[in-house]
Design a protein around this motif. Structure first.
Motif, PDB file in Angstrom:
ATOM      1  N   LEU A 158      -0.396   0.870   9.366  1.00 57.60           N
ATOM      2  CA  LEU A 158       0.081   1.096   7.989  1.00 57.60           C
ATOM      3  C   LEU A 158      -0.417  -0.036   7.084  1.00 57.60           C
ATOM      4  O   LEU A 158      -0.836   0.201   5.947  1.00 57.60           O
ATOM      5  N   GLY A 159      -0.369  -1.254   7.640  1.00 61.31           N
ATOM      6  CA  GLY A 159      -0.818  -2.423   6.880  1.00 61.31           C
ATOM      7  C   GLY A 159      -2.276  -2.309   6.462  1.00 61.31           C
ATOM      8  O   GLY A 159      -2.655  -2.764   5.384  1.00 61.31           O
ATOM      9  N   LYS A 160      -3.073  -1.672   7.311  1.00 59.63           N
ATOM     10  CA  LYS A 160      -4.494  -1.492   6.994  1.00 59.63           C
ATOM     11  C   LYS A 160      -4.659  -0.642   5.721  1.00 59.63           C
ATOM     12  O   LYS A 160      -5.482  -0.934   4.863  1.00 59.63           O
ATOM     13  N   ALA A 194      12.262  19.072   3.445  1.00 56.96           N
ATOM     14  CA  ALA A 194      11.367  17.916   3.574  1.00 56.96           C
ATOM     15  C   ALA A 194       9.993  18.308   4.104  1.00 56.96           C
ATOM     16  O   ALA A 194       8.970  17.883   3.569  1.00 56.96           O
ATOM     17  N   ILE A 195       9.983  19.146   5.111  1.00 51.26           N
ATOM     18  CA  ILE A 195       8.704  19.462   5.763  1.00 51.26           C
ATOM     19  C   ILE A 195       7.751  20.158   4.773  1.00 51.26           C
ATOM     20  O   ILE A 195       6.564  19.855   4.707  1.00 51.26           O
ATOM     21  N   THR A 196       8.303  21.074   3.978  1.00 46.46           N
ATOM     22  CA  THR A 196       7.493  21.771   2.967  1.00 46.46           C
ATOM     23  C   THR A 196       7.005  20.761   1.940  1.00 46.46           C
ATOM     24  O   THR A 196       5.846  20.795   1.509  1.00 46.46           O
ATOM     25  N   HIS A 197       7.913  19.893   1.540  1.00 40.73           N
ATOM     26  CA  HIS A 197       7.597  18.900   0.511  1.00 40.73           C
ATOM     27  C   HIS A 197       6.410  18.032   0.917  1.00 40.73           C
ATOM     28  O   HIS A 197       5.432  17.903   0.181  1.00 40.73           O
ATOM     29  N   TRP A 198       6.479  17.457   2.107  1.00 38.85           N
ATOM     30  CA  TRP A 198       5.428  16.520   2.524  1.00 38.85           C
ATOM     31  C   TRP A 198       4.132  17.224   2.849  1.00 38.85           C
ATOM     32  O   TRP A 198       3.050  16.719   2.561  1.00 38.85           O
ATOM     33  N   PHE A 213      -7.381   5.783  -3.966  1.00 41.68           N
ATOM     34  CA  PHE A 213      -5.925   5.661  -4.010  1.00 41.68           C
ATOM     35  C   PHE A 213      -5.279   6.875  -3.326  1.00 41.68           C
ATOM     36  O   PHE A 213      -4.356   6.738  -2.516  1.00 41.68           O
ATOM     37  N   MET A 214      -5.782   8.069  -3.666  1.00 39.84           N
ATOM     38  CA  MET A 214      -5.234   9.308  -3.079  1.00 39.84           C
ATOM     39  C   MET A 214      -5.452   9.320  -1.563  1.00 39.84           C
ATOM     40  O   MET A 214      -4.590   9.753  -0.802  1.00 39.84           O
ATOM     41  N   THR A 215      -6.621   8.847  -1.137  1.00 39.49           N
ATOM     42  CA  THR A 215      -6.929   8.813   0.301  1.00 39.49           C
ATOM     43  C   THR A 215      -5.925   7.921   1.025  1.00 39.49           C
ATOM     44  O   THR A 215      -5.367   8.310   2.064  1.00 39.49           O
ATOM     45  N   CYS A 216      -5.714   6.724   0.466  1.00 42.43           N
ATOM     46  CA  CYS A 216      -4.793   5.776   1.124  1.00 42.43           C
ATOM     47  C   CYS A 216      -3.373   6.330   1.146  1.00 42.43           C
ATOM     48  O   CYS A 216      -2.665   6.220   2.146  1.00 42.43           O
ATOM     49  N   LEU A 276      -1.235   7.058   4.452  1.00 46.69           N
ATOM     50  CA  LEU A 276       0.075   6.454   4.718  1.00 46.69           C
ATOM     51  C   LEU A 276       1.083   7.525   5.122  1.00 46.69           C
ATOM     52  O   LEU A 276       1.853   7.346   6.066  1.00 46.69           O
ATOM     53  N   LEU A 277       1.058   8.660   4.426  1.00 49.16           N
ATOM     54  CA  LEU A 277       1.974   9.764   4.774  1.00 49.16           C
ATOM     55  C   LEU A 277       1.671  10.270   6.180  1.00 49.16           C
ATOM     56  O   LEU A 277       2.569  10.611   6.945  1.00 49.16           O
ATOM     57  N   ARG A 278       0.373  10.314   6.490  1.00 44.09           N
ATOM     58  CA  ARG A 278      -0.033  10.808   7.805  1.00 44.09           C
ATOM     59  C   ARG A 278       0.426   9.840   8.898  1.00 44.09           C
ATOM     60  O   ARG A 278       0.952  10.256   9.919  1.00 44.09           O
ATOM     61  N   LYS A 279       0.236   8.550   8.657  1.00 38.11           N
ATOM     62  CA  LYS A 279       0.647   7.549   9.649  1.00 38.11           C
ATOM     63  C   LYS A 279       2.170   7.554   9.841  1.00 38.11           C
ATOM     64  O   LYS A 279       2.672   7.233  10.909  1.00 38.11           O
ATOM     65  N   LEU A 280       2.877   7.892   8.779  1.00 38.99           N
ATOM     66  CA  LEU A 280       4.337   7.950   8.882  1.00 38.99           C
ATOM     67  C   LEU A 280       4.802   9.266   9.504  1.00 38.99           C
ATOM     68  O   LEU A 280       6.000   9.549   9.574  1.00 38.99           O
ATOM     69  N   GLU A 281       3.817  10.074   9.909  1.00 42.19           N
ATOM     70  CA  GLU A 281       4.060  11.361  10.573  1.00 42.19           C
ATOM     71  C   GLU A 281       4.856  12.315   9.695  1.00 42.19           C
ATOM     72  O   GLU A 281       5.685  13.087  10.186  1.00 42.19           O
ATOM     73  N   LEU A 282       4.598  12.262   8.394  1.00 44.96           N
ATOM     74  CA  LEU A 282       5.308  13.164   7.484  1.00 44.96           C
ATOM     75  C   LEU A 282       4.537  14.463   7.264  1.00 44.96           C
ATOM     76  O   LEU A 282       5.076  15.425   6.739  1.00 44.96           O
ATOM     77  N   LEU A 283       3.251  14.482   7.643  1.00 46.06           N
ATOM     78  CA  LEU A 283       2.426  15.662   7.358  1.00 46.06           C
ATOM     79  C   LEU A 283       2.350  16.630   8.527  1.00 46.06           C
ATOM     80  O   LEU A 283       1.651  17.624   8.462  1.00 46.06           O
TER      81      LEU A 283
END
Lengths: 592, 128
Positions: free
Chosen positions: A135-137, A395-399, A577-580, A584-591
């Motif tokens: 995430l820090g990356k 939430a799942i639809t949202h993310w 910015f959009m990529t990062c 981040l959302l992907r790394k947080l397993e929200l997608l």
């Protein structure tokens, strides 16, 4: 039967907010359809059972008093609506000591570099740190977007089109200034915190507030906060929760809240291995100015906390319940919250292109207003046994939708950037008369590389050791071969020579030369990127002739070249910015 | 040449009808004709589609109900008449409040009557 009163305190977010603007903004959003350009109609009113009985502009704090038309109905008899307005205070603090946005972003980037590399060293012994390190990356990449955005990306457009962009650029700078004031400034933070504290105390210790019994007989205090205001309110809650006095709100409604981001950054930057420890000995290099709240000795009064997240709001986080109080154990927090957790609600006020306004558009949503009226008790809550089908966004639809839109956004911005770049190259050929192959465009097609290059020079020119990250720390902890920290190491290597030159310049003429030199240095990376393809593909005399032709072509042609290149850098920075953000959302397993 | 025909009120969903009593409209008109039209349209449509729409029984004996409309900001107070094949909703009042939850010491029937009395300034007394 309605007996008690509810006292609702609205807290604004970053930026300039005139007195009464948060109070009236929220009130109007509840009583009229603020999206409509027509004069409000009674049908737009969400507070049908309430009538305004008093408007006190003096206070302190100023308030609106509402009375229910139907006192037989359950719920409060009166509602008082207040605002906590710290915008003027925050503005004055920064007016008295303006911050340099370039140095602010560079010092942030530097701090992220240090924290990330310290964390990376710990991974072999603590495997679980691999996730925060990943995430820090991406946070690092975001920091580089901001570093590049200050002058190399936004500098040209804000200079050339200053009549059109000054409001936006002003808001951009103010946003980060306010965040820095509350999180990093050891004088600014207590001033705002005390101001908020005083506002809340003025409410709960006023003769209007019945403190003799707990709700529903006694009065209820509810805090409704937006953006940075949620961090201010959270800080207030932690300072008073242990006292169990009337200052403790019975309900918190946060929206567009960066609490998740802020708490994560706090742990990331200031705590070794991200292990929060309220009793830790200070290292002296802390980035945040906050003191960790100690673990409470007694059971805390239960509060209700609802958090609303708008679609594509870059600031809003669905933070974990643990962030309510980092000092407390999970079970203790669950016992302190109604329903055992922070209840997240998801709304959508706009489509794919709403990212620019999503953070400020909560009040245009009738859905949000309904949540607000329910949490504050102004209107009855939805009966869970109702036969009405739920329209609640999950939430799942949202993310997933956010992930999809961010991906589309990223490529659209990239395509626009490429179009601007092509236009720039085409115009360059036309205005200089030079011939060079369009293959020279190739290295310019990667947003990551463009942003990295621009931020590289910014860091090289301005990446000096800071009061929080001194030269010793940099030498000790920064890796030379890390692409994000490489410019700092280069600068450190050359710093004796640079210092010598700097001292010499200072002796000549301090302010004028430094000021002019800084502006030139800031624009240098952009100018280098602009002329590099021309320079590489032509001989020196041809290059000089081409530059001469471009300048002779007139101001309009020159402005066109600048505008196209500026458009390219802005689009690519936004794409990055959009990529990062998506990563981040992907790394947080929200997608998933 | 041309014949002007009266527009029929036929709606999909069957023969169920809604009768709006004049005093209900007078009360609703306080919130404007636009509000009146919106609530008429919504309640007519919902009732004709399904007479068993969301409702609270006001009184255990009388066939009087309240139904929330307009995003649950208003309540339609109506009496059910007719047989199973043709149901009629006679609307006697609409008030800008949603009757949710339970009030201490006051029955729903009394709450509804009081709300109508308050909203009409004492002019409308429900007779159930």
């Amino acid at each position: 039967m309605a007996k008690n009163s509810v006292h609702i305190l609205f807290v604004h977010g970053v930026g300039q907010h005139s007195q009464l603007s948060s109070l009236l903004g929220a009130y109007q959003a509840l009583r009229s359809d603020v999206r409509s350009t027509e004069v409000p109609h009674k049908f737009d009113d969400l507070l049908t059972k309430w009538e305004l009985v008093e408007f006190n502009q003096v206070g302190p704090p100023p308030y609106l008093k509402l009375s229910t038309k139907f006192p037989d109905e359950p719920g409060p008899r009166y509602a008082y609506v207040y605002e906590a307005n710290y915008a003027d205070l925050s503005g004055i603090i920064r007016q008295n000591q303006p911050l340099d946005i370039t140095y602010l972003f560079i010092s942030f980037d530097l701090a992220v570099n240090l924290a990330r590399q310290r964390l990376n060293k710990e991974i072999p012994q603590h495997a679980h740190l691999a996730i925060p390190a990943a995430l820090g990356k991406h946070v690092q990449r975001l920091a580089e977007v901001f570093v590049a955005a200050t002058v190399p990306v936004l500098g040209l457009p804000s200079l050339v089109f200053r009549n059109y962009t000054k409001t936006w650029v002003g808001a951009f700078v103010r946003f980060f200034e306010d965040v820095a004031t509350f999180s990093m400034d050891p004088q600014g933070y207590p001033l705002i915190a005390k101001h908020f504290n005083k506002t809340a105390r003025n409410i709960v210790y006023s003769p209007r507030f019945n403190r003799t019994a707990p709700p529903p007989t006694g009065d209820t205090f509810v805090v409704v906060a937006h953006s940075l205001g949620t961090v201010v309110a959270h800080n207030y809650l932690l300072a008073h929760w242990f006292d169990n006095g009337p200052e403790v709100p019975a309900g918190m409604l946060t929206f567009g809240s960066p609490i998740g981001l802020v708490c994560w950054m706090w742990r990331f930057l200031d705590f070794p291995r991200m292990e929060f420890d309220a009793k830790r000995a200070p290292t002296g290099n802390e980035y945040f100015v906050w003191d960790a709240a100690p673990e409470p000795a007694a059971v805390l009064r239960k509060i209700r906390w609802m958090n609303v997240i708008n679609h594509l709001d870059p600031i809003a986080t669905a933070f974990p319940t643990q962030y309510v109080n980092l000092s407390m154990g999970r079970l203790a927090i669950e016992n302190s919250l109604e329903g055992g957790e922070v209840q997240h609600r998801y709304i959508r006020t706009g489509g794919m292109f709403s990212a620019g306004q999503a953070h400020t558009k909560y009040f245009v949503s009738r859905e949000f207003s309904s949540i607000l009226t329910a949490v504050t008790g102004l209107m009855p809550e939805e009966d869970p046994n109702t036969t009405k089908p739920s329209t609640e966004r999950v939430a799942i639809t949202h993310w997933r939708e956010a992930g999809r839109h961010l991906l589309l956004y990223r490529w659209l911005l990239w395509a626009l950037g490429v179009a601007a770049l092509y236009g720039y190259f085409w115009f360059l050929v036309c205005s200089t008369g030079a011939e060079f192959p369009y293959i020279a465009m190739f290295p310019y097609l990667f947003p990551r590389l463009t942003v990295w290059t621009l931020s590289f020079f910014q860091k090289l020119f301005f990446g000096r050791p800071t009061k929080r990250s001194g030269a010793t720390v940099l030498k000790q902890d920064l890796r030379t071969l890390d692409p994000s920290s490489f410019p700092y190491r280069v600068r450190l290597f050359f710093s004796p020579l640079v210092s010598f030159l700097f001292d010499w310049i200072l002796r000549l003429s301090p302010k004028l030369i430094i000021g002019a030199g800084r502006i030139l240095l800031s624009f240098l990376p952009t100018l280098i990127l602009m002329v590099l393809p021309l320079w590489l593909s032509t001989s020196t005399p041809e290059f000089l002739t081409a530059i001469e032709n471009a300048i002779d072509g007139g101001a309009l042609k020159f402005a066109m070249l600048l505008a196209l290149f500026a458009l390219y850098t802005v689009m690519f920075a936004a794409s990055e910015f959009m990529t990062c953000w998506r990563e981040l959302l992907r790394k947080l397993e929200l997608l998933k | 040449m041309f014949t002007l025909r009266k527009k029929t009120q036929e709606q999909p969903g069957g023969p169920h009808v809604v009768e709006w009593q004049p005093q209900a409209d007078d009360l609703l008109r306080k919130s404007g004709n636009y509000t009146l039209d919106q609530i008429h349209e919504e309640f007519d449509r919902e009732f004709k589609l399904n007479p068993d729409l969301e409702k609270l029984r006001v009184d255990p004996i009388a066939d009087v109900y309240v139904t929330p409309v307009a995003d649950r900001r208003y309540s339609v107070i109506w009496k059910l008449k007719g047989g199973s094949d043709r149901k009629v909703a006679v609307v006697s009042a609409v008030v800008p409040v949603r009757f949710a939850g339970e009030a201490e010491g006051v029955s729903l029937k009394q709450r509804v009557k009081n709300a109508v009395l308050l909203e009409s300034g004492g002019r409308l007394k429900l007779d159930f």
